[in-house]
Design a protein around this motif. Structure first.
Motif, PDB file in Angstrom:
ATOM      1  N   CYS A 150       0.853  -1.210   0.000  1.00  0.00           N
ATOM      2  CA  CYS A 150       0.000   0.000   0.000  1.00  0.00           C
ATOM      3  C   CYS A 150       0.875   1.242   0.000  1.00  0.00           C
ATOM      4  CB  CYS A 150      -0.907   0.027   1.229  1.00  0.00           C
ATOM      5  SG  CYS A 150      -2.218  -1.180   1.138  1.00  0.00           S
ATOM      6  N   LYS A 151       1.952   1.227   0.811  1.00  0.00           N
ATOM      7  CA  LYS A 151       2.824   2.405   0.878  1.00  0.00           C
ATOM      8  C   LYS A 151       3.496   2.635  -0.469  1.00  0.00           C
ATOM      9  CE  LYS A 151       3.722   2.527   5.835  1.00  0.00           C
ATOM     10  NZ  LYS A 151       4.698   2.398   6.917  1.00  0.00           N
ATOM     11  N   ARG A 152       3.972   1.562  -1.065  1.00  0.00           N
ATOM     12  CA  ARG A 152       4.647   1.751  -2.352  1.00  0.00           C
ATOM     13  C   ARG A 152       3.685   2.318  -3.398  1.00  0.00           C
ATOM     14  NH1 ARG A 152       8.307  -1.556  -6.736  1.00  0.00           N
ATOM     15  NH2 ARG A 152       7.916   0.091  -8.222  1.00  0.00           N
ATOM     16  N   VAL A 165      13.303 -10.741  16.614  1.00  0.00           N
ATOM     17  CA  VAL A 165      12.880 -11.259  17.918  1.00  0.00           C
ATOM     18  C   VAL A 165      11.380 -11.007  18.086  1.00  0.00           C
ATOM     19  CG1 VAL A 165      13.518  -9.114  19.165  1.00  0.00           C
ATOM     20  CG2 VAL A 165      13.409 -11.252  20.422  1.00  0.00           C
ATOM     21  N   ASP A 166      10.715 -11.940  18.752  1.00  0.00           N
ATOM     22  CA  ASP A 166       9.296 -11.764  19.068  1.00  0.00           C
ATOM     23  C   ASP A 166       9.211 -10.816  20.263  1.00  0.00           C
ATOM     24  OD1 ASP A 166       6.701 -12.018  20.040  1.00  0.00           O
ATOM     25  OD2 ASP A 166       6.574 -14.159  19.530  1.00  0.00           O
ATOM     26  N   ILE A 167       8.571  -9.672  20.101  1.00  0.00           N
ATOM     27  CA  ILE A 167       8.592  -8.676  21.183  1.00  0.00           C
ATOM     28  C   ILE A 167       7.732  -9.088  22.387  1.00  0.00           C
ATOM     29  CG2 ILE A 167       9.278  -6.731  19.729  1.00  0.00           C
ATOM     30  CD1 ILE A 167       6.397  -5.786  19.679  1.00  0.00           C
ATOM     31  N   ARG A 168       7.068 -10.238  22.282  1.00  0.00           N
ATOM     32  CA  ARG A 168       6.359 -10.761  23.467  1.00  0.00           C
ATOM     33  C   ARG A 168       7.327 -11.436  24.419  1.00  0.00           C
ATOM     34  NH1 ARG A 168       1.984 -13.824  19.761  1.00  0.00           N
ATOM     35  NH2 ARG A 168       3.948 -14.394  18.787  1.00  0.00           N
ATOM     36  N   ALA A 173      -1.970   9.910   5.689  1.00  0.00           N
ATOM     37  CA  ALA A 173      -2.176  10.525   7.016  1.00  0.00           C
ATOM     38  C   ALA A 173      -1.373   9.778   8.083  1.00  0.00           C
ATOM     39  CB  ALA A 173      -3.661  10.520   7.358  1.00  0.00           C
ATOM     40  N   ARG A 174      -1.317   8.458   7.966  1.00  0.00           N
ATOM     41  CA  ARG A 174      -0.571   7.621   8.913  1.00  0.00           C
ATOM     42  C   ARG A 174       0.921   7.958   8.886  1.00  0.00           C
ATOM     43  NH1 ARG A 174      -1.100   1.057   8.201  1.00  0.00           N
ATOM     44  NH2 ARG A 174       0.988   0.384   8.766  1.00  0.00           N
ATOM     45  N   VAL A 175       1.485   7.987   7.666  1.00  0.00           N
ATOM     46  CA  VAL A 175       2.922   8.240   7.528  1.00  0.00           C
ATOM     47  C   VAL A 175       3.261   9.670   7.979  1.00  0.00           C
ATOM     48  CG1 VAL A 175       4.770   8.480   5.802  1.00  0.00           C
ATOM     49  CG2 VAL A 175       3.283   6.478   5.774  1.00  0.00           C
ATOM     50  N   ALA A 180       5.428   2.094  17.268  1.00  0.00           N
ATOM     51  CA  ALA A 180       4.697   0.863  16.925  1.00  0.00           C
ATOM     52  C   ALA A 180       3.613   1.282  15.934  1.00  0.00           C
ATOM     53  CB  ALA A 180       4.099   0.208  18.157  1.00  0.00           C
ATOM     54  N   GLU A 181       3.848   1.026  14.673  1.00  0.00           N
ATOM     55  CA  GLU A 181       2.905   1.465  13.633  1.00  0.00           C
ATOM     56  C   GLU A 181       2.081   0.259  13.210  1.00  0.00           C
ATOM     57  OE1 GLU A 181       4.789   3.538  10.332  1.00  0.00           O
ATOM     58  OE2 GLU A 181       3.040   3.169   9.070  1.00  0.00           O
ATOM     59  N   CYS A 182       0.871   0.188  13.745  1.00  0.00           N
ATOM     60  CA  CYS A 182      -0.054  -0.906  13.433  1.00  0.00           C
ATOM     61  C   CYS A 182       0.531  -2.271  13.827  1.00  0.00           C
ATOM     62  CB  CYS A 182      -0.401  -0.871  11.955  1.00  0.00           C
ATOM     63  SG  CYS A 182      -2.105  -1.287  11.681  1.00  0.00           S
ATOM     64  N   ILE A 221      12.936  -3.831  14.823  1.00  0.00           N
ATOM     65  CA  ILE A 221      12.654  -5.105  15.487  1.00  0.00           C
ATOM     66  C   ILE A 221      11.424  -5.729  14.828  1.00  0.00           C
ATOM     67  CG2 ILE A 221      12.094  -6.178  17.724  1.00  0.00           C
ATOM     68  CD1 ILE A 221      13.048  -3.050  18.630  1.00  0.00           C
ATOM     69  N   ASP A 222      11.547  -6.992  14.447  1.00  0.00           N
ATOM     70  CA  ASP A 222      10.373  -7.708  13.906  1.00  0.00           C
ATOM     71  C   ASP A 222      10.619  -9.203  14.097  1.00  0.00           C
ATOM     72  OD1 ASP A 222       8.096  -8.563  12.179  1.00  0.00           O
ATOM     73  OD2 ASP A 222       8.091  -6.446  11.614  1.00  0.00           O
ATOM     74  N   PHE A 223       9.654 -10.024  13.731  1.00  0.00           N
ATOM     75  CA  PHE A 223       9.871 -11.470  13.777  1.00  0.00           C
ATOM     76  C   PHE A 223      11.099 -11.821  12.920  1.00  0.00           C
ATOM     77  CE2 PHE A 223       5.145 -11.740  14.552  1.00  0.00           C
ATOM     78  CZ  PHE A 223       5.211 -12.429  15.754  1.00  0.00           C
ATOM     79  N   PHE A 264       9.315  -0.932  16.745  1.00  0.00           N
ATOM     80  CA  PHE A 264       8.760  -2.275  16.985  1.00  0.00           C
ATOM     81  C   PHE A 264       7.877  -2.698  15.806  1.00  0.00           C
ATOM     82  CE2 PHE A 264       9.132  -0.836  21.547  1.00  0.00           C
ATOM     83  CZ  PHE A 264      10.112  -1.752  21.906  1.00  0.00           C
ATOM     84  N   GLY A 265       8.026  -3.931  15.361  1.00  0.00           N
ATOM     85  CA  GLY A 265       7.225  -4.420  14.229  1.00  0.00           C
ATOM     86  C   GLY A 265       7.472  -3.559  13.009  1.00  0.00           C
ATOM     87  N   SER A 266       8.751  -3.284  12.761  1.00  0.00           N
ATOM     88  CA  SER A 266       9.126  -2.289  11.743  1.00  0.00           C
ATOM     89  C   SER A 266       8.856  -2.754  10.317  1.00  0.00           C
ATOM     90  CB  SER A 266      10.614  -1.952  11.883  1.00  0.00           C
ATOM     91  OG  SER A 266      11.360  -3.149  11.908  1.00  0.00           O
TER      92      SER A 266
HETATM   93  C1  LIG Z   1       0.877  -4.164   9.807  1.00  0.00           C
HETATM   94  S1  LIG Z   1       2.575  -4.586   9.821  1.00  0.00           S
HETATM   95  C2  LIG Z   1       3.283  -2.951  10.031  1.00  0.00           C
HETATM   96  C3  LIG Z   1       4.686  -2.826   9.541  1.00  0.00           C
HETATM   97  C4  LIG Z   1       5.295  -1.417   9.687  1.00  0.00           C
HETATM   98  N1  LIG Z   1       5.271  -1.008  11.065  1.00  0.00           N
HETATM   99  C5  LIG Z   1       4.508  -0.441   8.830  1.00  0.00           C
HETATM  100  O1  LIG Z   1       3.615   0.225   9.361  1.00  0.00           O
HETATM  101  O2  LIG Z   1       4.761  -0.369   7.627  1.00  0.00           O
HETATM  102  C6  LIG Z   1       2.796  -5.298  11.465  1.00  0.00           C
HETATM  103  C7  LIG Z   1       4.222  -5.760  11.729  1.00  0.00           C
HETATM  104  O3  LIG Z   1       4.329  -6.116  13.114  1.00  0.00           O
HETATM  105  C8  LIG Z   1       5.107  -7.289  13.215  1.00  0.00           C
HETATM  106  N2  LIG Z   1       4.808  -7.958  14.501  1.00  0.00           N
HETATM  107  C9  LIG Z   1       3.565  -8.296  14.956  1.00  0.00           C
HETATM  108  N3  LIG Z   1       3.666  -8.959  16.137  1.00  0.00           N
HETATM  109  C10 LIG Z   1       4.999  -9.001  16.436  1.00  0.00           C
HETATM  110  C11 LIG Z   1       5.740  -9.585  17.514  1.00  0.00           C
HETATM  111  N4  LIG Z   1       5.137 -10.221  18.511  1.00  0.00           N
HETATM  112  N5  LIG Z   1       7.095  -9.469  17.510  1.00  0.00           N
HETATM  113  C12 LIG Z   1       7.717  -8.832  16.479  1.00  0.00           C
HETATM  114  N6  LIG Z   1       7.054  -8.265  15.425  1.00  0.00           N
HETATM  115  C13 LIG Z   1       5.730  -8.366  15.404  1.00  0.00           C
HETATM  116  C14 LIG Z   1       4.686  -8.097  11.987  1.00  0.00           C
HETATM  117  O4  LIG Z   1       5.596  -9.117  11.658  1.00  0.00           O
HETATM  118  C15 LIG Z   1       4.601  -7.001  10.921  1.00  0.00           C
HETATM  119  O5  LIG Z   1       5.838  -6.785  10.284  1.00  0.00           O
END
Ligand SMILES: C[S@@+](CC[C@H](N)C(=O)[O-])C[C@H]1O[C@@H](n2cnc3c(N)ncnc32)[C@H](O)[C@@H]1O
Length: 311
Positions: free
Chosen positions: A16-18, A147-150, A51-53, A174-176, A100-102, A76-78
């Motif tokens: 969507c961003k692209r 890393v899983d941020i949980r 608007a988000r960006v 943390a964007e979405c 940071i992401d999975f 987070f979840g970049s």
């Molecule tokens: C909707 S995407 C948003 C990506 C970016 N923030 C953006 O807005 O373009 C959600 C992101 O959060 C990551 N994510 C969700 N839960 C996560 C977790 N527990 N640990 C690490 N990353 C996580 C997903 O892998 C995904 O890349």
């Protein structure tokens, strides 16, 4: 349900961003390295991403101008976010930037960076080594960690490897993302941050007002794609978004829906993007904006005056 559908939300967001960048909503010289595929989306979706960006960027600029060059950013979840490269091109000086992401997602990101000179050059323009594994990359002040941020103990280990300094003013983005994470895990993360870091600002973008009919339709559409919205309970309204920070040791918090965020963007900028695509139904856009928000939380008083407007 596994984490794959959650990771796949990154593909959707990046596409969507692209698409919006290609139409001229904003400039991003790097997104096309990460996303090859573009599909045309509805004008409302493009304006929503705009608007988000812009809304998030506004808080990033305000944070950096207050925190200065000792600032750190933890995203987070970049996903495939390109903010690091944009800041670099603008000559913005910060101490450390960590994505940071999975591991599955960061592996793709690291691979793309390694394969594309313009991306690699900008993270590696000073002397120094590039440390690269299949999921993690460390070079200068740029770090991408899988890393899983949980999992807080793993997160802390990885943040130390990324040379995060817990005493420095830190911006958490943390964007979405938090909407995909169980509430108790988000609470644990927010409590850990507030006990560990001395000064900081959290910028969270996600859904709000999800209790009405429009919200239920939105949720239904997301669930059809197999995505578990484990954290949706905190997206009922702006009050719950703010309470999440206050209940987890943060000093203060504010929130705005995207209607407010959009109308805080300068009139000339809004007029520019409103000419890109014709909107059949203004009402639908407003309804979409009413169901997303930006919520900020702060750990130190210096960030308490920040608002979405320019005053
Ligand atoms: C909707 S995407 C948003 C990506 C970016 N923030 C953006 O807005 O373009 C959600 C992101 O959060 C990551 N994510 C969700 N839960 C996560 C977790 N527990 N640990 C690490 N990353 C996580 C997903 O892998 C995904 O890349």
């Amino acid at each position: 349900m596994g984490d794959e559908p959650v990771m796949a939300t990154n593909d959707d967001a990046s596409e969507c961003k692209r698409g919006a960048v290609q139409l001229g909503y904003w400039t991003d010289d790097y997104i096309s390295y990460f996303v090859r595929h573009v599909e045309r989306r509805a004008p409302e979706i493009n304006r929503g991403y705009y608007a988000r960006v812009k809304g998030i960027e506004n808080f990033i600029q305000k944070f950096i101008s207050k925190a200065g060059s000792t600032a750190q950013i933890l995203n987070f979840g970049s996903g495939f976010d390109t903010l690091y490269w944009k800041l670099k091109d603008e000559g913005v000086q910060i101490a450390n930037y960590v994505e940071i992401d999975f591991p599955t997602v960061t592996a793709k990101k690291c691979y793309t960076i390694k394969r594309n000179k313009p991306l690699l050059q900008r993270i590696h323009d000073q002397d120094g080594e590039v440390k690269l594994s299949s999921t993690d990359l460390h070079a200068g002040n740029y770090h991408c960690i899988g890393v899983d941020i949980r999992n807080i103990s793993q997160l802390e280990i990885k943040l130390r490897q990324a040379e995060v300094n817990f005493d420095r003013p830190t911006l958490f983005i943390a964007e979405c993302v938090l909407v995909y994470i169980e509430n108790e895990c988000v609470n644990r993360l927010l409590t850990w941050i507030s006990s560990k870091f001395k000064a900081g600002l959290f910028v969270n973008y996600e859904m709000c007002n999800m209790n009405d009919t429009f919200g239920e339709v939105m949720l239904g559409n997301l669930r059809v794609r197999g995505c578990n919205l484990a954290g949706i309970a905190h997206c009922k309204n702006l009050e719950m978004q703010k309470a999440r920070f206050m209940n987890n040791g943060w000093l203060g918090s504010k929130a705005w829906d995207m209607v407010e965020i959009y109308y805080a963007i300068s009139q000339s900028e809004r007029h520019r993007i409103e000419k890109i695509e014709f909107l059949d139904e203004q009402e639908l856009l407003i309804q979409l904006f009413q169901h997303y928000c930006i919520c900020i939380g702060w750990l130190s008083q210096e960030f308490s005056e920040l608002t979405c407007t320019d005053e």
